[in-house]
Structures are given as C-alpha cells and as structure tokens.
Design a protein around this motif. Structure first.
Motif, PDB file in Angstrom:
ATOM      1  N   ILE A 102      -6.141  -0.403  -1.548  1.00  0.00           N
ATOM      2  CA  ILE A 102      -4.790  -0.693  -1.066  1.00  0.00           C
ATOM      3  C   ILE A 102      -3.929  -1.270  -2.195  1.00  0.00           C
ATOM      4  CG2 ILE A 102      -3.462  -2.154   0.505  1.00  0.00           C
ATOM      5  CD1 ILE A 102      -5.830  -1.809   2.492  1.00  0.00           C
ATOM      6  N   VAL A 103      -4.493  -2.191  -2.976  1.00  0.00           N
ATOM      7  CA  VAL A 103      -3.756  -2.768  -4.106  1.00  0.00           C
ATOM      8  C   VAL A 103      -3.418  -1.686  -5.124  1.00  0.00           C
ATOM      9  CG1 VAL A 103      -3.936  -4.361  -6.064  1.00  0.00           C
ATOM     10  CG2 VAL A 103      -4.687  -5.081  -3.804  1.00  0.00           C
ATOM     11  N   SER A 104      -4.370  -0.829  -5.407  1.00  0.00           N
ATOM     12  CA  SER A 104      -4.134   0.253  -6.352  1.00  0.00           C
ATOM     13  C   SER A 104      -3.105   1.255  -5.825  1.00  0.00           C
ATOM     14  CB  SER A 104      -5.456   0.960  -6.657  1.00  0.00           C
ATOM     15  OG  SER A 104      -5.300   1.895  -7.673  1.00  0.00           O
ATOM     16  N   LEU A 105      -3.139   1.504  -4.528  1.00  0.00           N
ATOM     17  CA  LEU A 105      -2.154   2.391  -3.917  1.00  0.00           C
ATOM     18  C   LEU A 105      -0.754   1.812  -4.048  1.00  0.00           C
ATOM     19  CD1 LEU A 105      -1.438   4.871  -2.113  1.00  0.00           C
ATOM     20  CD2 LEU A 105      -1.805   3.354  -0.166  1.00  0.00           C
ATOM     21  N   VAL A 106      -0.597   0.538  -3.778  1.00  0.00           N
ATOM     22  CA  VAL A 106       0.715  -0.114  -3.904  1.00  0.00           C
ATOM     23  C   VAL A 106       1.182  -0.073  -5.359  1.00  0.00           C
ATOM     24  CG1 VAL A 106       1.896  -2.349  -3.722  1.00  0.00           C
ATOM     25  CG2 VAL A 106       0.430  -1.547  -1.864  1.00  0.00           C
ATOM     26  N   TYR A 107       0.266  -0.304  -6.292  1.00  0.00           N
ATOM     27  CA  TYR A 107       0.628  -0.236  -7.715  1.00  0.00           C
ATOM     28  C   TYR A 107       1.057   1.180  -8.097  1.00  0.00           C
ATOM     29  CZ  TYR A 107       0.312  -0.249 -12.775  1.00  0.00           C
ATOM     30  OH  TYR A 107       0.602  -0.105 -14.100  1.00  0.00           O
TER      31      TYR A 107
END
Length: 140
Positions: free
Chosen positions: A124-129
């Motif tokens: 999820i963090v990587s997707l937002v980034y």
C-alpha cells in the motif's frame, strides 16, 4: 553525445526515484518504531530502506509511470529483502560467522509472516508512492 546524455538522465531518474522510495519506507519504519515504542531500530529502518531502494531500482528502473501492479510487487519485494537482510545480520551477529543453513531456516520461518502483514502494508505504501510519483513527476 545525445545517447550518452539520455542514458545518464535515465540513471539519474532511476536513482532519484529509488532513493525517494527508500526515504518513504525509512520514514514509515521510524514512525512505526516511535509509535510502538521500539528502541531497537538499528536493524529495521536501514534494512527496509535498503530493501526499498533495491526493489524500486530493479522493478521500476527509470520509468516514472510505473504500472500499479508493479508498485504492489515492489512493496512485497521490499519486505522480503529487508527481512532477509535482518535475518542475515542476526545470524552473523549472534554466531560470529555466517551459517547458511541457519539463515535459510530462519528466513523460511519468518518470511511468510513478514509478507502477510508487513508486505500488505508495504504494498500500500509503495502504491501510494508510485501514484504520487506518477502524478507529480515533471512531464517532458
């Protein structure tokens, strides 16, 4: 000369995006450690930053418009790499030498649980980034 310049530009873009991915993950790891009250962050944040840097550099390269599925995979690869780094460091520090079989057995016991919880959050963090990079990147 133009080919060399574009190659150097691509390398600069790839390194900058990978460093940004690593910085976001290091900040999330440190924030989590502060919230939980964990004082042993010498392994966590640097390992996650290294894993995030390598995963983004290998999977995304110099592309700024990374596909969504690739950003999700980058989150899981980040956790896998950082878990392996922590396991290797733990084995080396505790035994004073490298024991491949112990590192392999520890990794196989820890990795599924790390990927289940931490991998989902990291994806999820990587997707937002990745979405932020796509949205705010300078268009040529």
């Amino acid at each position: 000369m133009t080919n060399r310049g574009s190659r150097l530009s691509g390398i600069a873009i790839a390194l900058t995006a990978a460093f940004g991915h690593a910085a976001v993950f290091a900040a999330v790891a440190l924030l989590y450690a502060m919230i939980v009250g964990e004082h042993d962050t010498w392994r966590g944040a640097p390992a996650i930053a290294i894993g995030a840097f390598v995963s983004w550099l290998v999977l995304a390269g110099s592309r700024l418009d990374v596909p969504v599925w690739l950003t999700l995979i980058a989150g899981f690869v980040t956790i896998a790499l950082s878990t392996l780094l922590v396991v290797l460091a733990t084995v080396m520090v505790s035994m004073g030498r490298f024991d491949g079989w112990l590192a392999f057995s520890m990794a196989m016991n820890v990795l599924p649980f790390a990927l289940l919880g931490g991998g989902t959050v990291a994806a999820i963090v990587s997707l937002v980034y990745g979405l932020a990079l796509r949205r705010f990147a300078a268009k040529p």
